[in-house]
Scaffold this motif. Structure first.
Motif, PDB file in Angstrom:
ATOM      1  N   PRO A  81       0.832  -1.199   0.000  1.00  0.00           N
ATOM      2  CA  PRO A  81       0.000   0.000   0.000  1.00  0.00           C
ATOM      3  C   PRO A  81       0.871   1.256   0.000  1.00  0.00           C
ATOM      4  O   PRO A  81       1.992   1.262   0.519  1.00  0.00           O
ATOM      5  N   ALA A  82       0.326   2.344  -0.539  1.00  0.00           N
ATOM      6  CA  ALA A  82       1.095   3.580  -0.647  1.00  0.00           C
ATOM      7  C   ALA A  82       1.402   4.188   0.712  1.00  0.00           C
ATOM      8  O   ALA A  82       2.387   4.916   0.861  1.00  0.00           O
ATOM      9  N   ASP A  83       0.572   3.904   1.689  1.00  0.00           N
ATOM     10  CA  ASP A  83       0.784   4.530   2.993  1.00  0.00           C
ATOM     11  C   ASP A  83       1.623   3.663   3.922  1.00  0.00           C
ATOM     12  O   ASP A  83       1.740   3.970   5.114  1.00  0.00           O
ATOM     13  N   VAL A  84       2.182   2.620   3.438  1.00  0.00           N
ATOM     14  CA  VAL A  84       3.014   1.734   4.254  1.00  0.00           C
ATOM     15  C   VAL A  84       4.472   1.948   3.886  1.00  0.00           C
ATOM     16  O   VAL A  84       4.839   1.934   2.709  1.00  0.00           O
ATOM     17  N   THR A  85       5.300   2.157   4.942  1.00  0.00           N
ATOM     18  CA  THR A  85       6.751   2.343   4.726  1.00  0.00           C
ATOM     19  C   THR A  85       7.465   1.151   5.350  1.00  0.00           C
ATOM     20  O   THR A  85       7.736   1.145   6.545  1.00  0.00           O
ATOM     21  N   PRO A  86       7.755   0.130   4.590  1.00  0.00           N
ATOM     22  CA  PRO A  86       8.402  -1.042   5.181  1.00  0.00           C
ATOM     23  C   PRO A  86       9.863  -0.750   5.511  1.00  0.00           C
ATOM     24  O   PRO A  86      10.477   0.163   4.949  1.00  0.00           O
ATOM     25  N   THR A  87      10.375  -1.537   6.426  1.00  0.00           N
ATOM     26  CA  THR A  87      11.784  -1.448   6.773  1.00  0.00           C
ATOM     27  C   THR A  87      12.512  -2.584   6.089  1.00  0.00           C
ATOM     28  O   THR A  87      12.084  -3.737   6.156  1.00  0.00           O
ATOM     29  N   VAL A  88      13.639  -2.267   5.457  1.00  0.00           N
ATOM     30  CA  VAL A  88      14.365  -3.272   4.686  1.00  0.00           C
ATOM     31  C   VAL A  88      15.824  -3.302   5.119  1.00  0.00           C
ATOM     32  O   VAL A  88      16.355  -2.322   5.657  1.00  0.00           O
ATOM     33  N   ALA A  89      16.445  -4.430   4.857  1.00  0.00           N
ATOM     34  CA  ALA A  89      17.866  -4.597   5.172  1.00  0.00           C
ATOM     35  C   ALA A  89      18.718  -4.069   4.020  1.00  0.00           C
ATOM     36  O   ALA A  89      18.240  -3.886   2.908  1.00  0.00           O
ATOM     37  N   VAL A  90      19.973  -3.836   4.350  1.00  0.00           N
ATOM     38  CA  VAL A  90      20.925  -3.462   3.306  1.00  0.00           C
ATOM     39  C   VAL A  90      21.211  -4.682   2.443  1.00  0.00           C
ATOM     40  O   VAL A  90      21.370  -5.786   2.958  1.00  0.00           O
ATOM     41  N   TYR A  91      21.274  -4.474   1.145  1.00  0.00           N
ATOM     42  CA  TYR A  91      21.502  -5.591   0.226  1.00  0.00           C
ATOM     43  C   TYR A  91      22.934  -6.101   0.367  1.00  0.00           C
ATOM     44  O   TYR A  91      23.891  -5.332   0.442  1.00  0.00           O
ATOM     45  N   LYS A  92      23.057  -7.430   0.384  1.00  0.00           N
ATOM     46  CA  LYS A  92      24.381  -8.032   0.445  1.00  0.00           C
ATOM     47  C   LYS A  92      24.548  -8.914  -0.780  1.00  0.00           C
ATOM     48  O   LYS A  92      23.758  -9.836  -1.013  1.00  0.00           O
ATOM     49  N   ALA A  93      25.589  -8.660  -1.545  1.00  0.00           N
ATOM     50  CA  ALA A  93      25.781  -9.398  -2.795  1.00  0.00           C
ATOM     51  C   ALA A  93      26.199 -10.832  -2.515  1.00  0.00           C
ATOM     52  O   ALA A  93      26.885 -11.106  -1.538  1.00  0.00           O
ATOM     53  N   PRO A 100      28.389 -14.399  -3.067  1.00  0.00           N
ATOM     54  CA  PRO A 100      29.812 -14.577  -3.379  1.00  0.00           C
ATOM     55  C   PRO A 100      30.048 -14.507  -4.876  1.00  0.00           C
ATOM     56  O   PRO A 100      29.211 -14.942  -5.660  1.00  0.00           O
ATOM     57  N   ALA A 101      31.205 -14.000  -5.227  1.00  0.00           N
ATOM     58  CA  ALA A 101      31.496 -13.781  -6.647  1.00  0.00           C
ATOM     59  C   ALA A 101      31.552 -15.085  -7.430  1.00  0.00           C
ATOM     60  O   ALA A 101      31.265 -15.107  -8.618  1.00  0.00           O
ATOM     61  N   ASP A 102      31.936 -16.179  -6.762  1.00  0.00           N
ATOM     62  CA  ASP A 102      32.064 -17.437  -7.496  1.00  0.00           C
ATOM     63  C   ASP A 102      30.769 -18.234  -7.481  1.00  0.00           C
ATOM     64  O   ASP A 102      30.733 -19.370  -7.925  1.00  0.00           O
ATOM     65  N   ASP A 103      29.733 -17.660  -6.963  1.00  0.00           N
ATOM     66  CA  ASP A 103      28.453 -18.355  -6.921  1.00  0.00           C
ATOM     67  C   ASP A 103      27.722 -18.097  -8.222  1.00  0.00           C
ATOM     68  O   ASP A 103      26.886 -17.200  -8.331  1.00  0.00           O
ATOM     69  N   LEU A 104      28.043 -18.895  -9.247  1.00  0.00           N
ATOM     70  CA  LEU A 104      27.500 -18.647 -10.574  1.00  0.00           C
ATOM     71  C   LEU A 104      25.997 -18.914 -10.632  1.00  0.00           C
ATOM     72  O   LEU A 104      25.312 -18.408 -11.495  1.00  0.00           O
ATOM     73  N   THR A 105      25.509 -19.699  -9.730  1.00  0.00           N
ATOM     74  CA  THR A 105      24.083 -20.044  -9.800  1.00  0.00           C
ATOM     75  C   THR A 105      23.212 -18.834  -9.515  1.00  0.00           C
ATOM     76  O   THR A 105      22.032 -18.842  -9.828  1.00  0.00           O
ATOM     77  N   THR A 108      16.819 -12.509  -9.697  1.00  0.00           N
ATOM     78  CA  THR A 108      16.478 -11.262  -9.033  1.00  0.00           C
ATOM     79  C   THR A 108      17.176 -11.186  -7.690  1.00  0.00           C
ATOM     80  O   THR A 108      17.145 -12.131  -6.914  1.00  0.00           O
ATOM     81  N   GLN A 109      17.870 -10.103  -7.466  1.00  0.00           N
ATOM     82  CA  GLN A 109      18.622  -9.927  -6.244  1.00  0.00           C
ATOM     83  C   GLN A 109      17.864  -8.976  -5.329  1.00  0.00           C
ATOM     84  O   GLN A 109      17.156  -8.093  -5.755  1.00  0.00           O
ATOM     85  N   GLY A 110      18.046  -9.116  -4.048  1.00  0.00           N
ATOM     86  CA  GLY A 110      17.473  -8.173  -3.103  1.00  0.00           C
ATOM     87  C   GLY A 110      15.959  -8.226  -3.109  1.00  0.00           C
ATOM     88  O   GLY A 110      15.362  -9.295  -3.049  1.00  0.00           O
ATOM     89  N   LEU A 111      15.346  -7.044  -3.195  1.00  0.00           N
ATOM     90  CA  LEU A 111      13.901  -6.949  -3.161  1.00  0.00           C
ATOM     91  C   LEU A 111      13.343  -7.025  -4.573  1.00  0.00           C
ATOM     92  O   LEU A 111      13.968  -6.586  -5.522  1.00  0.00           O
ATOM     93  N   GLU A 112      12.130  -7.558  -4.662  1.00  0.00           N
ATOM     94  CA  GLU A 112      11.466  -7.593  -5.958  1.00  0.00           C
ATOM     95  C   GLU A 112      10.271  -6.660  -5.912  1.00  0.00           C
ATOM     96  O   GLU A 112       9.368  -6.821  -5.085  1.00  0.00           O
ATOM     97  N   VAL A 113      10.288  -5.714  -6.823  1.00  0.00           N
ATOM     98  CA  VAL A 113       9.177  -4.762  -6.942  1.00  0.00           C
ATOM     99  C   VAL A 113       8.437  -5.099  -8.228  1.00  0.00           C
ATOM    100  O   VAL A 113       9.024  -5.197  -9.284  1.00  0.00           O
ATOM    101  N   ARG A 114       7.149  -5.274  -8.099  1.00  0.00           N
ATOM    102  CA  ARG A 114       6.375  -5.632  -9.300  1.00  0.00           C
ATOM    103  C   ARG A 114       5.172  -4.699  -9.417  1.00  0.00           C
ATOM    104  O   ARG A 114       4.371  -4.587  -8.518  1.00  0.00           O
TER     105      ARG A 114
END
Lengths: 871, 375
Positions: B232-244, B246-251, B256-262
């Motif tokens: 909803p437009a009037d809701v301000t969720p709290t989110v964590a800082v995105y953490k990438a 590992p670089a060798d994790d090819l899978t 989609t990384q982090g949060l998904e906005v649709r």
């Protein structure tokens, strides 16, 4: 002759044969019946006398001479070009003046020629106590005798290690028996009656290292001995002959296939090598575009034996589609060419196919480099028929598939290409020969994206492109007593397909057909030349438009709402031409000519184009030349096709004038200077405003002028190379009410230095340095936000092409090494482009709203390794 | 205007130039650029211009701009105009001629009228003739009559809405009121000023009085979802800082990384344009395209399409070591025919928030539980 100190001297008969063979190719003009040049053959060999004054010092020396051989086969003049000291020089010159040859001929008529010839002086061989020859001490050279017919004691052949080529005029010596003989053109030798037993044989040649063998003579008959000797160097620089250029050509520059293979940075590509000649601008990075005297790449014609090549490169510039090794060389005309060629206002690049050799034998190679692997094999299948086969295929797709795990790369088919050529040469009779070349090429790339770009196609989105061609070129050459003719037929089918996300697709097919008939009549003071040149280009395209481009409104167009467009067009371009070669005096040649071009089918219009060329031989070292004439070029088929172009477009024209001089003060120095001016009109340009439709119009006018300098050291001795400099300016006025601006390809200064040096032990180093003015650019001064697409569109300065990129400079190096084995050779090379990793700006990268910019450079330092196994 | 064939020609040139020539390889090139992504809002930006209705018809069309990122306390200056043809010439982008430009004023909103446009179109033949230009091929203008109603206009005709929106500081603190002068050139400075245009179809009923197929509506963004849950437009969720990962994790590539906005659009937002007349060729419909913006953090894509509209958002650590950071996100939808809509959301980035917990978790049965580790 008394038993005197033996002098080991050999004649460099190969030098006599080699350069004239090249002259045969160099003088041969593509698009016109080529002259048949037969080199002279030695009849009487004369051994030079080892200078008495040097005998005690046991000196060695090689004297290289330039011999002028008259039409009667006698040596008229001997000039030292590589001295071994005054004593050796005098002895060599004295002997050379007594040499006798058969006359060289051109189309059956004796002509004077100039050849290179070498005498090698070595101290006398000494026979030691064991009978082995350290020199020729007290051995008397006997006259060369043959055994009675049918009775031979020892015969055989001397062949070159690694290549298997016969070694002519090599000395085969049996010191113990005090017998020696010379090999003939085929490398064959024979001795008369010999004592049975084991004999040591010494083989020595002017171009080959001495080598000793043992043979066993049994019962007075030993046959089939083959001696293989090493060349002193397998890096062969063939001197070019000095046969004059064809009449009517002012500015032809020829490069042999051997030179092409040695220039760094072009990967042995016959078409890209012209980018190093004066008058040719530098294209971006690895592009193969040929930009001649400021003209657009499409304005220069590229032919193989007069037949247009539809696609020159794989993927637009990666590698040539034609193997350079089936070519004798290329002839490049930046302008001023004869009326037998037309339909382009830029330059002309002619690739000449390799001619069959009289002494042909089977040979070939297998190679691999960074881009591809391939092979070539060539040889006679009968006395009159020779074949050549070649094929190449890239392998980066196979490497990526094997090395990179699935799913990491977006490609399902990485870029891959292949090409092939098959050539048959047939000598029908003494006055007729034919060549058939079949060739083809294919490029393909396919990528699957995990999600389509916004607004496009299916979830399983695909981008793919394929392009290629298959064709055949047939040549028939005929000659009579006072005429010669040549028929050329070329048919090439080209196809291209692009598929973007299943939303946008283009399929294009064309059949380009070339038919030429050229005749030359007469010789001496007047020669008449005429011919027919027909080019037909049917074009068939089907386009599936993306939905966004579909008709969004009601229109008068009956196909409103349709996404599928079909286009068919055929250009028919017949032409006839005529010129006459007036040899007004021995030193003055004038060639006026005229060409009539008709443009029918999808094209319109006709042009009558006069041209005139002249050459004045001021002296042996200095030739002056001039040319002026009008050229025309029809619009491309896609510019005139109904839906996408303007069917009313006419050919555009240019009037080109050039003056020049060639100065050859020395055999190793050639200087060619030309100034040129070109005026263009009815140039095909976009319409004045965007809403006038997107069909182009004949409204542009242009000017291009400049200076070209070529200082060249031909392949003589240890080195060949050249320095090319161009000073040029090209401008265009697109519409009468618009300001004059620089052409997009204008490069004021173009300096290229190329050199190749032969080192001992079959090493060779080559270098290329280029310094070029930056390409013109138009500054972005602002940007407008296109709200419908959420994108920014740049606004460019009113002063078009008023700025430039920084200058381009780059050094490329190449090192070659050959390893010689008994029956084959291994060549290895390392080619490094951009040795000092210069980040040459090739473009500008802006941020999304054009408020920030940074230069974009393309390729950094690129090492490339290649190997070739040759037999 | 033959948009169809024009775009086809451009497509042919660009595609063939890219895929069959060196253009593609040049993408391997290197440059020293390290630009901010276009999704990041740091200064004043116009994200969209809305026209109601999204075409020029008999009824007035009201236009307004969606402006974000302006300097706090700054007054915004506006300039609006309607013009049949705007083009780039002499280093500018402007109406073909000032006499063809319809001034729509300097207010935050403006009204565009077909009647005002028709009076301008009457002058078009004379203007073109004076400039020595050819008229557009798909516009037939009867210069022999002075009755606006006699002017025949192809229903595919598109006009340009020119606008310039700027902060008053670039004008010395006082907004100018000379629209013609403001729109004669692009912005005097790029910082705090945006100059643009929007194409709007001109819609005229045909001979039978039936409306043209260009009559359509703006799409409507009904809501956004965050990690699959309505936001909803009037809701301000709290989110964590995105953490990438590992670089060798090819899978984890291409996921989609982090949060998904649709974004979710209302039914009927994708309108039919025309029915196909060829077998195997689908009907032509609108294609919604979504643009994403934020004043901090990173979106995975600048734009997404209606087939796969979701986008990934990666929250970055609050600047200047603040404890938390309030981030504003904007999503704009366009239908490719001048229609648009937008929505705004805010979220709070808190580095202490446990990763994996759904930002919209809660006690309501319709929401994910806060003690469950989500995607």
């Amino acid at each position: 002759m008394r038993r005197l100190t033996r002098v080991l001297c050999t004649a460099a008969a190969l030098l006599a044969l080699g350069p004239l063979t090249l002259a045969h190719g160099a003088a041969k003009q593509v698009g016109a019946p080529a002259p048949i040049i037969v080199p002279p053959k030695m009849v009487t060999y004369v051994t030079p006398v080892y200078p008495e004054a040097l005998r005690k010092q046991s000196l060695r020396g090689t004297v290289e001479l330039e011999l002028d051989i008259g039409a009667d086969g006698a040596v008229k003049k001997a000039k030292v070009v590589a001295s071994a000291g005054p004593d050796f020089d005098a002895a060599a010159t004295a002997a050379a003046m007594k040499l006798v040859f058969t006359a060289a001929t051109r189309d059956g008529k004796p002509i004077p020629v100039r050849i290179r010839f070498r005498y090698r002086f070595a101290p006398a061989l000494q026979i030691n106590r064991r009978g082995r020859a350290r020199g020729l001490g007290r051995y008397d050279r006997r006259a060369w005798e043959r055994a009675p017919a049918g009775f031979e004691s020892l015969n055989g052949r001397v062949l070159e290690r690694g290549t298997g080529r016969p070694v002519a005029a090599a000395t085969v010596l049996i010191p113990a028996l005090k017998q020696e003989t010379l090999t003939d053109v085929g490398g064959r030798f024979s001795f008369g009656l010999l004592k049975a037993g084991t004999h040591g044989v010494l083989v020595s040649g002017a171009e080959h290292k001495d080598r000793r063998f043992k043979v066993v003579v049994k019962d007075g008959r030993t046959t089939g001995q083959t001696f293989r000797v090493n060349r002193r160097s397998y890096v062969i620089y063939r001197a070019t002959a000095t046969a004059p250029p064809e009449p009517g050509e002012m500015s032809r520059r020829s490069i042999s296939a051997e030179e092409i293979q040695r220039i760094p940075g072009v990967y042995g590509d016959a078409f890209k090598v012209v980018q190093n000649l004066p008058g040719v601008a530098r294209p971006p990075a690895i592009s193969g575009a040929i930009i001649v005297r400021g003209s657009a790449p499409n304005d220069t014609q590229v032919n193989i034996e007069g037949v247009r090549v539809p696609l020159l490169y794989h993927f637009g510039g990666l590698y040539s589609v034609v193997n350079t090794d089936i070519l004798e060389g290329i002839d490049f005309y930046p302008g001023g060419y004869a009326v037998r060629y037309g339909r382009k206002t830029g330059g002309l690049l002619q690739a000449r196919l390799k001619l069959p050799k009289d002494d042909a034998h089977w040979k070939g190679y297998v190679e691999a480099n960074v881009f591809h692997a391939g092979f070539l094999v060539s040889g006679p299948i009968s006395d009159d028929v020779q074949v050549t086969l070649s094929a190449r295929r890239s392998y980066i797709d196979a490497i990526l598939a094997a090395v990179v795990p699935d799913g990491v790369l977006p490609f399902t088919l990485a870029p891959r290409y292949w090409d092939y050529q098959a050539k048959v040469d047939w000598r029908i009779n003494a006055k007729m020969d034919a060549t058939l070349l079949m060739l083809g090429s294919s490029d393909a790339l396919r990528a699957i994206l995990d999600r389509p770009p916004p607004g496009f196609g299916d979830a399983n989105a695909e981008i793919s492109t394929t392009s290629g061609f298959h064709g055949a070129i047939a040549l028939l050459r005929m000659r009579g007593d006072d005429w010669k003719g040549r028929t050329t037929l070329g048919v090439v089918r080209t196809s291209a397909n692009v598929n973007i996300l299943n939303d946008f697709r283009i399929d294009v097919t064309s059949w380009q057909t070339t038919l030429r008939q050229d005749f030359v009549f007469g010789s001496g003071p007047l020669q008449l030349r005429t011919g027919l040149d027909v080019f037909v280009d049917p074009f068939d395209a089907e386009v599936l438009l993306p939905p966004q481009a579909a008709d969004l409104g009601e229109g008068a167009d009956a196909e409103a709402g349709s996404r599928l467009l079909k286009m068919k067009a055929t250009g028919v371009q017949p032409a006839v031409w005529f010129d006459a070669v007036f040899n007004l005096r021995r030193d003055l040649e004038v060639v006026p000519g005229i060409r009539l071009d008709l443009f029918r089918g999808q094209n319109k219009g006709q042009t009558m184009l006069p041209r005139i060329n002249a050459r004045y031989i001021h002296s042996e070292a200095l030739t002056l030349k001039a040319a002026t004439g009008i050229l025309s070029q029809p619009p491309a088929v896609q510019d005139v096709v109904e839906r996408f172009g303007n069917p009313e477009l006419l050919p555009f024209r240019s009037w080109e004038t050039a003056f020049g001089a060639e100065w050859k003060p020395h055999a190793r120095v050639n200087l060619d200077v030309q100034v040129f001016h070109k005026r263009l009109w009815d140039m095909i340009v976009p319409p004045r405003t965007p809403w006038e439709g997107f069909g182009s119009v004949n409204a542009g006018r242009g000017r291009i002028y400049g200076l070209e300098v070529l200082l060249r050291h031909p392949p003589v001795g240890q080195f060949f190379g050249w320095i090319a400099y161009t000073l040029m300016r090209g401008t265009i006025t697109p519409h009468p009410d618009m300001d004059e601006r620089l052409l997009d390809w204008d490069q004021t200064h173009i300096l290229t230095a190329v050199g190749s040096y032969k080192l001992p032990a079959n090493w060779e180093v080559s270098a290329r340095f280029r310094l070029v003015s930056g390409n013109p650019i138009t500054a972005v001064t602002a940007a407008v936000y296109k709200e419908n697409n959420d994108n920014w569109s740049s606004i460019r300065s009113a002063c078009v092409n008023c700025d430039r990129f920084p200058p381009f400079h780059q050094l490329d190096l190449r090192v070659d090494k050959k390893f010689i084995f008994k029956r084959w050779m291994l060549g290895v090379y390392l080619d490094v482009q951009n040795v000092y990793n210069r980040a040459n700006p090739e473009g500008i990268n802006y941020n999304y709203d054009y408020t920030q910019k940074a230069y974009q450079s393309l390729l950094p330092i690129i090492p490339s390794l290649g190997v070739r196994g040759e037999f | 205007m033959k948009t169809r064939t024009f775009l086809a020609a451009r497509c042919c040139v660009v595609v063939l130039g890219c895929l069959t020539a060196l253009g593609c390889l040049s993408t391997l090139g290197c440059d020293d650029a390290n630009y901010d992504p276009p999704t990041l809002i740091k200064t004043m930006r116009v994200l969209a211009v809305r026209a109601d209705p999204p075409y020029i018809g008999l009824a007035p069309t009201r236009v307004s701009a969606f402006v974000v990122g302006q300097t706090p306390g700054e007054t915004l200056c506006y300039a609006w105009a309607l013009c049949p043809f705007a083009w780039e010439e002499d280093g500018n982008y402007a109406c073909l001629d000032p006499s063809l430009q319809v001034d729509l004023g300097n207010a935050p909103t403006a009204n565009a009228s077909l009647l005002a446009l028709l009076t301008v179109l009457e002058k078009l033949p004379a203007v073109l003739a004076a400039k020595g230009l050819q008229p557009p091929k798909d516009v037939a203008v009867d210069g022999a009559t002075d009755k606006p109603s006699d002017v025949a206009v192809d229903a595919g005709f598109e006009v340009r809405l020119l606008f310039q929106i700027s902060e008053a500081r670039i004008w010395g603190g006082t907004c100018p009121n000379d629209t013609t002068k403001m729109l004669a050139k692009p912005c005097p400075t790029r910082d705090g000023c945006m100059f643009g245009d929007k194409g709007l179809r001109v819609v005229v009923p045909n001979d039978k009085g039936a409306p043209s197929k260009d009559v359509h509506a703006n799409p409507r963004l009904e809501l956004l979802t965050l990690n699959g849950v309505p936001w909803p437009a009037d809701v301000t969720p709290t989110v964590a800082v995105y953490k990438a990962p590992p670089a060798d994790d090819l899978t984890q590539l291409n996921t989609t990384q982090g949060l998904e906005v649709r974004p979710v659009w209302s039914p009927g937002s994708i309108e039919l344009i025309s029915k196909s007349t060829e077998a195997g060729v689908p009907d032509t419909t609108e294609r919604l395209i979504f643009s994403f913006f934020s004043d901090a953090g990173t979106f995975q894509y600048r734009r997404t399409g209606f087939q796969v509209p979701d986008n990934g958002y990666q929250a970055e650590r609050p600047a200047k070591k603040a404890a938390t950071q309030l981030v504003t996100l904007w999503v704009v939808v366009r239908d490719g025919r001048g229609g648009s809509d937008w929505t705004t959301r805010q979220l709070l980035v808190d580095p202490t928030t446990p990763a994996g917990r759904h930002p919209l978790c809660g006690d309501d049965p319709s929401l994910p539980k806060c003690d469950e580790v989500g995607p």
